[in-house]
Motif scaffolding. Structure first.
Motif, PDB file in Angstrom:
ATOM      1  N   SER A  35     -22.993   0.008 -28.483  1.00 18.13           N
ATOM      2  CA  SER A  35     -22.175  -0.939 -27.739  1.00 18.13           C
ATOM      3  C   SER A  35     -21.905  -0.380 -26.351  1.00 18.13           C
ATOM      4  CB  SER A  35     -20.849  -1.218 -28.462  1.00 18.13           C
ATOM      5  OG  SER A  35     -20.106  -0.029 -28.599  1.00 18.13           O
ATOM      6  N   GLY A  36     -21.514  -1.259 -25.436  1.00 18.99           N
ATOM      7  CA  GLY A  36     -21.075  -0.806 -24.131  1.00 18.99           C
ATOM      8  C   GLY A  36     -21.999  -1.094 -22.970  1.00 18.99           C
ATOM      9  N   CYS A  65     -22.259   4.804 -29.758  1.00 19.32           N
ATOM     10  CA  CYS A  65     -23.215   4.612 -30.846  1.00 19.32           C
ATOM     11  C   CYS A  65     -22.625   5.238 -32.101  1.00 19.32           C
ATOM     12  CB  CYS A  65     -24.549   5.247 -30.504  1.00 19.32           C
ATOM     13  SG  CYS A  65     -25.729   5.280 -31.877  1.00 19.32           S
ATOM     14  N   ALA A  66     -22.488   4.422 -33.133  1.00 20.28           N
ATOM     15  CA  ALA A  66     -21.946   4.898 -34.401  1.00 20.28           C
ATOM     16  C   ALA A  66     -23.033   4.872 -35.466  1.00 20.28           C
ATOM     17  CB  ALA A  66     -20.779   4.024 -34.834  1.00 20.28           C
ATOM     18  N   ALA A  67     -23.185   5.993 -36.140  1.00 28.75           N
ATOM     19  CA  ALA A  67     -24.134   6.095 -37.246  1.00 28.75           C
ATOM     20  C   ALA A  67     -23.397   5.887 -38.562  1.00 28.75           C
ATOM     21  CB  ALA A  67     -24.805   7.467 -37.243  1.00 28.75           C
ATOM     22  N   SER A  68     -24.012   5.109 -39.440  1.00 26.52           N
ATOM     23  CA  SER A  68     -23.384   4.841 -40.734  1.00 26.52           C
ATOM     24  C   SER A  68     -24.449   4.778 -41.815  1.00 26.52           C
ATOM     25  CB  SER A  68     -22.600   3.526 -40.692  1.00 26.52           C
ATOM     26  OG  SER A  68     -23.473   2.435 -40.442  1.00 26.52           O
ATOM     27  N   GLY A  69     -23.980   4.821 -43.059  1.00 23.85           N
ATOM     28  CA  GLY A  69     -24.905   4.761 -44.181  1.00 23.85           C
ATOM     29  C   GLY A  69     -24.969   6.085 -44.892  1.00 23.85           C
ATOM     30  N   VAL A 113     -33.183  -0.342 -20.810  1.00 24.87           N
ATOM     31  CA  VAL A 113     -32.624  -0.493 -22.152  1.00 24.87           C
ATOM     32  C   VAL A 113     -32.342   0.910 -22.678  1.00 24.87           C
ATOM     33  CG1 VAL A 113     -32.992  -1.319 -24.497  1.00 24.87           C
ATOM     34  CG2 VAL A 113     -33.884  -2.637 -22.552  1.00 24.87           C
ATOM     35  N   TYR A 114     -31.130   1.121 -23.106  1.00 29.87           N
ATOM     36  CA  TYR A 114     -30.713   2.432 -23.594  1.00 29.87           C
ATOM     37  C   TYR A 114     -30.691   2.415 -25.117  1.00 29.87           C
ATOM     38  CZ  TYR A 114     -29.514   4.011 -18.935  1.00 29.87           C
ATOM     39  OH  TYR A 114     -29.587   4.410 -17.615  1.00 29.87           O
ATOM     40  N   TYR A 115     -31.340   3.409 -25.702  1.00 28.50           N
ATOM     41  CA  TYR A 115     -31.456   3.514 -27.150  1.00 28.50           C
ATOM     42  C   TYR A 115     -30.720   4.749 -27.651  1.00 28.50           C
ATOM     43  CZ  TYR A 115     -35.238   0.099 -26.753  1.00 28.50           C
ATOM     44  OH  TYR A 115     -35.980  -1.019 -26.492  1.00 28.50           O
ATOM     45  N   TRP A 127     -33.121   5.228 -34.890  1.00 28.51           N
ATOM     46  CA  TRP A 127     -32.907   4.603 -33.587  1.00 28.51           C
ATOM     47  C   TRP A 127     -32.018   3.373 -33.694  1.00 28.51           C
ATOM     48  CZ3 TRP A 127     -34.792   6.925 -29.265  1.00 28.51           C
ATOM     49  CH2 TRP A 127     -35.772   7.904 -29.445  1.00 28.51           C
ATOM     50  N   GLY A 128     -31.229   3.174 -32.640  1.00 30.36           N
ATOM     51  CA  GLY A 128     -30.480   1.943 -32.530  1.00 30.36           C
ATOM     52  C   GLY A 128     -31.354   0.821 -32.001  1.00 30.36           C
ATOM     53  N   GLN A 129     -30.775  -0.361 -31.890  1.00 30.41           N
ATOM     54  CA  GLN A 129     -31.533  -1.534 -31.476  1.00 30.41           C
ATOM     55  C   GLN A 129     -31.696  -1.615 -29.959  1.00 30.41           C
ATOM     56  OE1 GLN A 129     -28.399  -1.529 -32.290  1.00 30.41           O
ATOM     57  NE2 GLN A 129     -27.296  -2.836 -30.826  1.00 30.41           N
TER      58      GLN A 129
END
Length: 121
Positions: free
Chosen positions: A7-8, A22-26, A92-94, A111-113
């Motif tokens: 986000s952001g 960026c939050a990692a989950s799972g 685009v920032y990943y 990786w994020g989206q």
């Protein structure tokens, strides 16, 4: 499964600031490093900044002294504070995380989206 949610991003004028999160989950056993990469059309994805579990950091030369990276280990979250933004920072920032998701697996990259950052001149 592991998810990275960013986000952001957004539009900002040159000289302005943005903060990416960026939050990692799972299913996460341990995180070796988290960081940010960026990509523009026709170019390879490039490292912007990374922070390791011990707190050491690396930055691309083009963002040193302007960007800072920090991490909240308790929340599995990484932040990128971007100051004095320039039009050439548009990309685009990943978000990236190098982590272990199971004891029988070696660490892997996730990786994020991606989130768009646009800096107007």
């Amino acid at each position: 499964q592991v998810q990275l949610v960013e986000s952001g991003g957004g539009l900002v004028q040159a000289g302005g600031s943005l903060r990416l999160s960026c939050a990692a989950s799972g299913r996460i056993i341990s995180i070796n490093s988290m960081g940010w990469y960026r990509q523009t059309p026709g170019k390879q994805r490039e490292l912007v900044a990374t922070i390791r579990s011990g707190g050491s950091t690396d930055f691309a030369d083009s963002v040193k002294d302007r960007f800072t990276i920090s991490r909240d280990n308790a929340k599995n979250t990484v932040y990128l504070q971007m100051n004095t933004l320039k039009p050439e920072d548009t990309a685009v920032y990943y978000c990236n995380a190098h982590l272990t998701s199971a004891y029988y697996r070696p660490p892997m990259d996730y990786w994020g989206q991606g989130t768009q950052v646009t800096v107007s001149s």
